[in-house]
Design a protein around this motif. Structure first.
Motif, PDB file in Angstrom:
ATOM      1  N   HIS A 339      28.090  16.344   5.878  1.00  0.00           N
ATOM      2  CA  HIS A 339      29.330  15.590   5.718  1.00  0.00           C
ATOM      3  C   HIS A 339      29.196  14.146   6.197  1.00  0.00           C
ATOM      4  CE1 HIS A 339      32.287  18.610   4.248  1.00  0.00           C
ATOM      5  NE2 HIS A 339      31.291  19.401   4.581  1.00  0.00           N
ATOM      6  N   GLY A 340      27.968  13.673   6.334  1.00  0.00           N
ATOM      7  CA  GLY A 340      27.745  12.239   6.403  1.00  0.00           C
ATOM      8  C   GLY A 340      27.422  11.613   7.726  1.00  0.00           C
ATOM      9  N   ALA A 341      27.250  12.398   8.807  1.00  0.00           N
ATOM     10  CA  ALA A 341      26.938  11.787  10.099  1.00  0.00           C
ATOM     11  C   ALA A 341      25.594  11.075  10.041  1.00  0.00           C
ATOM     12  CB  ALA A 341      26.923  12.841  11.199  1.00  0.00           C
ATOM     13  N   LYS A 342      25.545   9.880  10.617  1.00  0.00           N
ATOM     14  CA  LYS A 342      24.304   9.102  10.660  1.00  0.00           C
ATOM     15  C   LYS A 342      23.499   9.364  11.925  1.00  0.00           C
ATOM     16  CE  LYS A 342      24.931   6.851   6.777  1.00  0.00           C
ATOM     17  NZ  LYS A 342      26.210   7.432   6.337  1.00  0.00           N
ATOM     18  N   GLU A 389      13.212  10.492   4.722  1.00  0.00           N
ATOM     19  CA  GLU A 389      13.652   9.564   3.678  1.00  0.00           C
ATOM     20  C   GLU A 389      14.731  10.186   2.797  1.00  0.00           C
ATOM     21  OE1 GLU A 389      10.351   8.101   1.475  1.00  0.00           O
ATOM     22  OE2 GLU A 389       9.400   7.147   3.213  1.00  0.00           O
ATOM     23  N   LEU A 390      14.590  11.472   2.500  1.00  0.00           N
ATOM     24  CA  LEU A 390      15.551  12.146   1.635  1.00  0.00           C
ATOM     25  C   LEU A 390      16.928  12.215   2.293  1.00  0.00           C
ATOM     26  CD1 LEU A 390      16.016  13.701  -1.008  1.00  0.00           C
ATOM     27  CD2 LEU A 390      15.367  15.783   0.210  1.00  0.00           C
ATOM     28  N   PHE A 391      16.981  12.640   3.553  1.00  0.00           N
ATOM     29  CA  PHE A 391      18.268  12.739   4.237  1.00  0.00           C
ATOM     30  C   PHE A 391      18.877  11.362   4.481  1.00  0.00           C
ATOM     31  CE2 PHE A 391      16.566  16.937   5.806  1.00  0.00           C
ATOM     32  CZ  PHE A 391      17.488  17.702   5.110  1.00  0.00           C
ATOM     33  N   ALA A 392      18.044  10.395   4.821  1.00  0.00           N
ATOM     34  CA  ALA A 392      18.550   9.051   5.107  1.00  0.00           C
ATOM     35  C   ALA A 392      19.155   8.401   3.867  1.00  0.00           C
ATOM     36  CB  ALA A 392      17.432   8.175   5.663  1.00  0.00           C
ATOM     37  N   ALA A 393      18.633   8.761   2.690  1.00  0.00           N
ATOM     38  CA  ALA A 393      19.103   8.142   1.441  1.00  0.00           C
ATOM     39  C   ALA A 393      20.299   8.869   0.841  1.00  0.00           C
ATOM     40  CB  ALA A 393      17.967   8.120   0.429  1.00  0.00           C
ATOM     41  N   SER A 394      20.732   9.970   1.460  1.00  0.00           N
ATOM     42  CA  SER A 394      21.812  10.765   0.879  1.00  0.00           C
ATOM     43  C   SER A 394      23.153  10.450   1.525  1.00  0.00           C
ATOM     44  CB  SER A 394      21.508  12.256   1.031  1.00  0.00           C
ATOM     45  OG  SER A 394      21.609  12.662   2.376  1.00  0.00           O
ATOM     46  N   ALA A 395      24.218  10.715   0.777  1.00  0.00           N
ATOM     47  CA  ALA A 395      25.586  10.517   1.275  1.00  0.00           C
ATOM     48  C   ALA A 395      26.501  11.511   0.575  1.00  0.00           C
ATOM     49  CB  ALA A 395      26.059   9.094   1.014  1.00  0.00           C
ATOM     50  N   PRO A 396      27.565  11.957   1.241  1.00  0.00           N
ATOM     51  CA  PRO A 396      28.472  12.917   0.605  1.00  0.00           C
ATOM     52  C   PRO A 396      29.028  12.387  -0.710  1.00  0.00           C
ATOM     53  CG  PRO A 396      28.935  12.761   2.947  1.00  0.00           C
ATOM     54  CD  PRO A 396      27.960  11.675   2.631  1.00  0.00           C
ATOM     55  N   LYS A 621      31.812  33.550  -4.382  1.00  0.00           N
ATOM     56  CA  LYS A 621      33.014  33.566  -3.566  1.00  0.00           C
ATOM     57  C   LYS A 621      32.749  33.237  -2.111  1.00  0.00           C
ATOM     58  CE  LYS A 621      36.882  36.571  -2.292  1.00  0.00           C
ATOM     59  NZ  LYS A 621      37.475  37.930  -2.406  1.00  0.00           N
ATOM     60  N   GLU A 622      31.647  33.710  -1.564  1.00  0.00           N
ATOM     61  CA  GLU A 622      31.376  33.532  -0.137  1.00  0.00           C
ATOM     62  C   GLU A 622      30.568  32.264   0.167  1.00  0.00           C
ATOM     63  OE1 GLU A 622      32.832  35.429   1.886  1.00  0.00           O
ATOM     64  OE2 GLU A 622      33.435  37.073   0.574  1.00  0.00           O
ATOM     65  N   ILE A 623      30.247  31.493  -0.876  1.00  0.00           N
ATOM     66  CA  ILE A 623      29.407  30.309  -0.690  1.00  0.00           C
ATOM     67  C   ILE A 623      30.266  29.049  -0.666  1.00  0.00           C
ATOM     68  CG2 ILE A 623      27.486  28.946  -1.587  1.00  0.00           C
ATOM     69  CD1 ILE A 623      26.680  31.732  -0.658  1.00  0.00           C
ATOM     70  N   ILE A 624      30.182  28.306   0.442  1.00  0.00           N
ATOM     71  CA  ILE A 624      30.801  26.977   0.510  1.00  0.00           C
ATOM     72  C   ILE A 624      29.711  25.953   0.199  1.00  0.00           C
ATOM     73  CG2 ILE A 624      31.830  25.252   2.031  1.00  0.00           C
ATOM     74  CD1 ILE A 624      33.247  27.493   3.471  1.00  0.00           C
ATOM     75  N   THR A 625      29.999  25.082  -0.747  1.00  0.00           N
ATOM     76  CA  THR A 625      29.007  24.109  -1.200  1.00  0.00           C
ATOM     77  C   THR A 625      29.411  22.699  -0.783  1.00  0.00           C
ATOM     78  OG1 THR A 625      28.669  25.481  -3.153  1.00  0.00           O
ATOM     79  CG2 THR A 625      27.714  23.279  -3.194  1.00  0.00           C
ATOM     80  N   THR A 626      28.454  21.958  -0.278  1.00  0.00           N
ATOM     81  CA  THR A 626      28.640  20.532  -0.012  1.00  0.00           C
ATOM     82  C   THR A 626      27.548  19.780  -0.757  1.00  0.00           C
ATOM     83  OG1 THR A 626      29.580  20.938   2.174  1.00  0.00           O
ATOM     84  CG2 THR A 626      28.753  18.730   1.745  1.00  0.00           C
ATOM     85  N   ILE A 627      27.925  18.760  -1.497  1.00  0.00           N
ATOM     86  CA  ILE A 627      26.971  18.020  -2.315  1.00  0.00           C
ATOM     87  C   ILE A 627      26.809  16.602  -1.771  1.00  0.00           C
ATOM     88  CG2 ILE A 627      26.465  17.116  -4.621  1.00  0.00           C
ATOM     89  CD1 ILE A 627      28.088  19.438  -5.763  1.00  0.00           C
ATOM     90  N   ASN A 628      25.565  16.224  -1.537  1.00  0.00           N
ATOM     91  CA  ASN A 628      25.222  14.846  -1.163  1.00  0.00           C
ATOM     92  C   ASN A 628      24.447  14.208  -2.306  1.00  0.00           C
ATOM     93  OD1 ASN A 628      24.695  14.724   2.461  1.00  0.00           O
ATOM     94  ND2 ASN A 628      26.383  15.534   1.278  1.00  0.00           N
ATOM     95  N   GLU A 629      24.764  12.968  -2.582  1.00  0.00           N
ATOM     96  CA  GLU A 629      24.061  12.238  -3.635  1.00  0.00           C
ATOM     97  C   GLU A 629      22.929  11.410  -3.042  1.00  0.00           C
ATOM     98  OE1 GLU A 629      27.269  11.474  -7.129  1.00  0.00           O
ATOM     99  OE2 GLU A 629      27.511  10.222  -5.346  1.00  0.00           O
ATOM    100  N   THR A 630      21.839  11.314  -3.789  1.00  0.00           N
ATOM    101  CA  THR A 630      20.723  10.433  -3.456  1.00  0.00           C
ATOM    102  C   THR A 630      20.508   9.505  -4.653  1.00  0.00           C
ATOM    103  OG1 THR A 630      18.947  11.752  -4.431  1.00  0.00           O
ATOM    104  CG2 THR A 630      19.699  12.395  -2.226  1.00  0.00           C
ATOM    105  N   PRO A 631      19.700   8.473  -4.510  1.00  0.00           N
ATOM    106  CA  PRO A 631      19.465   7.583  -5.660  1.00  0.00           C
ATOM    107  C   PRO A 631      18.927   8.304  -6.893  1.00  0.00           C
ATOM    108  CG  PRO A 631      18.699   6.550  -3.635  1.00  0.00           C
ATOM    109  CD  PRO A 631      19.073   7.952  -3.276  1.00  0.00           C
ATOM    110  N   ASP A 632      18.199   9.412  -6.686  1.00  0.00           N
ATOM    111  CA  ASP A 632      17.544  10.084  -7.815  1.00  0.00           C
ATOM    112  C   ASP A 632      18.045  11.494  -8.082  1.00  0.00           C
ATOM    113  OD1 ASP A 632      15.766   7.865  -8.185  1.00  0.00           O
ATOM    114  OD2 ASP A 632      14.645   8.590  -6.445  1.00  0.00           O
ATOM    115  N   GLY A 633      19.030  11.959  -7.305  1.00  0.00           N
ATOM    116  CA  GLY A 633      19.474  13.332  -7.511  1.00  0.00           C
ATOM    117  C   GLY A 633      20.565  13.740  -6.547  1.00  0.00           C
TER     118      GLY A 633
END
Length: 681
Positions: A339-342, A389-396, A621-633
């Motif tokens: 959820h976006g903590a740096k 690099e992957l986590f640093a480039a991602s954002a909710p 039903k039991e899965i909560i999904t959170t999506i973060n965007e990166t420059p390539d995916g």
């Protein structure tokens, strides 16, 4: 502005007198084994200035030396709340209750060395604090391991009277003069008859509303901001480059609003970026609350500052409670990151051994040995290190639904719930905690229905144009300018969900009888009744019975469509078309009611209003999904909240962690576990 190239993963380490010096090097070595890259040193005023201008540096020097020896980054935090005794004896630093009795400086669980808490409206105290900050900033700013300054620990205003000494009273009256310029303006605004600002009495009891509300607003906002700012300015005189932050104790969205609060939006402006403590697991102890409250806290903070840190993650609670489950900690940690903590800093490494906090927290035991949760700390550290690099480039991913958070309305809802005793400023024993409970309940509804939620502060109301649906919980204190922005949002195609109490009060705390959105809705409230807990009255929504909480408001409606009525036929929910959009006005709080009772009629109703608002991917039903965007995916975080293993149909390019590929080609995420996969564009 981006302050760091990757997510900071660290821990609070030293707050004198613990841990002991003999433990420092073994602990720092263990941090490296667990992937902990940063350690925080709390420098306490009373500990490190042991008499006027008698500074003590030995402990801090040694810790910096060890950090550099073992390649650790250092976060330097000032604890000015632990003032030396000379501050009280020589500089009149003692705080005062509103009744004139002193608030004697003392030892406190978080400030064991004593001196808690001087008055920081006293200019002499401020000057001595500035010198302490400057001395230590000058000594350590050239250290290569230092990456970040933290100016204040859990900045908040408490107790309810805060401090009423002569210095505070002077500053309070100066604040009123700054706000209203002339006594005539002040009197006209509040309907008063004061002779001058210098004779305005200090806030006493909440019965008049205006004085107590205005006082607490100042204390939680401008007064706190100014405390952080003088520390910030002293550091910045010395260190021109490193970022400077502060963090709040659990943020306004969880504070009680009456006698312990912080106006996060205002306070955050004093520093480069902001953060919060997070003790969700230890504070609530239920799986449902952990699931909902951790992401909600982060979404709220991201609306205050996109660079937010969760600066105190309680890995465990201790204090003679049951040990924290590793699964709960893992869920909380990946909720925070997704959820976006740096940055993420644990409170703390070793469980505490002294004072009120004895046996508290710690991701290892008091003697340095592992707990069951220690393994989780190391696993997360390794995953972050391997994917920097992957986590640093991602954002909710941006949501389509936004909650408009209004601190003034939150504070006013708490003031309305004051105690019944005439000369006691305390909360009602059965306070409804209206505002935040409504927020929590509506967030729960949205999460359960698969919708992401963003937050914006009402002072950033213009950002609402970026969304499709907006929820305004108990917007009692929004002004005309905010209402016009909301109106434009609806006219341009947005859907406004206005919870009960919208427009109830003016900014001077008086009730208003004006029409809401005069040129759009011909509706006035004419009756409002608090629905006390023993009543639990209901009405029908979408064929289901839902509960009226915490108020029932009857509206006189002209041009609006009635979507639901109370059992006596009075309108309960009304709607009006506004340009391309829609405004929906509730006669009771949907957020509060759903949070308390979880009735499905509310879900059915909300479903009609969300239209084409984007949901998270539905992986079961039991899965909560959170999506973060990166420059390539995209990174898809999959939280399995069920009691059974889940086999998920998901097209992905790489498993980042937490999942395995089953024989039938599906992703296997074990019960209670968290997984993350990468999907390339």
């Amino acid at each position: 502005m981006k302050y760091f190239d990757d997510i900071i993963y660290g821990t609070q380490y030293y707050r004198a007198p613990t841990p002991l010096e003999s433990e420092w090097e073994p602990d720092i070595i263990k941090m490296g084994e667990l992937g902990i890259e940063a350690m925080q040193i709390r420098v306490q005023w009373r500990q490190n200035e042991r008499g006027e201008d008698n500074y003590y540096f030995d402990d801090v020097d040694k810790l910096f030396d060890l950090a550099e020896k073992h390649n650790k980054k250092v976060v330097f935090k000032f604890l000015l709340e632990t003032a030396p005794q000379y501050i009280y004896d020589k500089y009149d630093g003692t705080r005062m209750n509103p009744d004139g009795t002193p608030i004697v400086p003392t030892s406190h669980g978080a400030f064991y060395v004593g001196g808690w808490l001087p008055c920081f409206d006293n200019e002499m105290v401020i000057e001595r604090a500035k010198k302490f900050v400057r001395v230590f900033a000058e000594r350590y700013y050239k250290r290569s391991s230092l990456i970040l300054w933290n100016v204040w620990n859990e900045a908040r205003s408490r107790p309810v009277g805060d401090c009423a000494c002569k210095h505070c009273q002077k500053r309070w009256r100066e604040y009123l003069k700054e706000q209203y310029q002339t006594i005539e303006n002040f009197n006209a605004f509040f309907g008063l008859a004061e002779a001058d600002f210098e004779s305005i009495p200090y806030s006493g009891v909440p019965h008049g509303y205006w004085d107590f509300y205005t006082y607490r607003k100042w204390r939680a906002g401008e007064a706190l901001h100014d405390k952080l700012k003088f520390v910030y300015d002293e550091i910045r005189k010395v260190d021109k480059e490193r970022p400077i932050m502060s963090h709040v104790g659990f943020a306004a969205i969880f504070q009680n609003g009456f006698d312990d609060n912080s106006d996060d939006y205002t306070v955050s402006k004093a520093v480069d970026f902001y953060g919060t403590s997070c003790f969700i697991t230890s504070a609530f102890h239920t799986e449902e609350q952990i699931k909902i409250y951790t992401p909600m806290l982060c979404d709220y903070l991201r609306g205050i500052d996109e660079n937010f840190f969760v600066h105190e993650v309680y890995a465990d609670w201790g204090a003679w409670y049951d040990a924290e489950k590793p699964e709960a900690l893992k869920y909380m940690l990946w909720s925070i990151i997704s959820h976006g903590a740096k940055g993420l800093m644990y409170w703390q490494m070793r469980a505490e051994r002294l004072g009120l906090e004895n046996n508290l927290a710690g991701f290892v035991n008091m003697d340095g040995t592992d707990k069951p949760i220690t393994k989780v700390v190391g696993e997360v550290g390794k995953i972050l290190a391997d994917n920097k690099e992957l986590f640093a480039a991602s954002a909710p991913k941006k949501a389509d639904v936004v909650f408009v958070y209004d601190f003034d309305s939150m504070l006013m809802s708490a003031v309305e719930d004051h105690g019944d005793e005439l000369f006691v400023a305390e909360k009602h024993p059965n306070a409804v905690n209206y505002y935040n409970t409504a927020v929590h309940g509506m967030y729960k509804l949205m999460m359960e229905e698969g919708y992401r939620v963003d937050f914006i502060d009402s002072r950033d109301i213009e950002k609402i144009a970026e969304y499709k649906v907006a929820y305004v919980p108990y917007g009692a204190m929004l002004d005309r300018q905010a209402e016009q922005t909301l109106k434009s949002f609806a006219e341009n195609g947005g859907t406004l969900l206005l919870d009960e109490g919208f427009g109830l009060r003016q900014k001077n705390t008086w009730l208003t009888n004006r029409v809401l959105f005069t040129d759009l809705i011909d509706a006035r409230w004419h009756n409002r009744v608090r629905d006390f807990k023993h009543r639990n009255e209901t009405f029908t929504v979408e064929g289901e019975r839902v509960t009226i909480k915490p108020y029932r408001t009857d509206y006189e409606v002209g041009n609006a469509d009635v979507l639901a009525t109370f059992d006596d036929g009075m309108p309960a929910i009304v709607s009006v078309t506004a340009g391309k959009g829609k405004i929906v006005l509730f006669g009771t709080s949907i957020g509060y009611s759903y949070g308390e009772f979880g009735e499905k009629g509310w879900k059915k109703l909300v479903g009609h209003f969300l239209g084409d608002a984007h949901r998270m991917e539905n992986y079961g039903k039991e899965i909560i999904t959170t999506i973060n965007e990166t420059p390539d995916g995209e990174l898809h975080y999959l939280f399995n909240t069920g009691k059974a293993d889940a086999y998920i149909d998901c097209t992905f390019d790489r498993i980042i962690f937490g999942a395995a590929l089953s024989d039938n080609g599906k992703l296997l995420v074990k019960a209670g576990d968290v997984a993350c996969v990468y999907i390339q564009k």
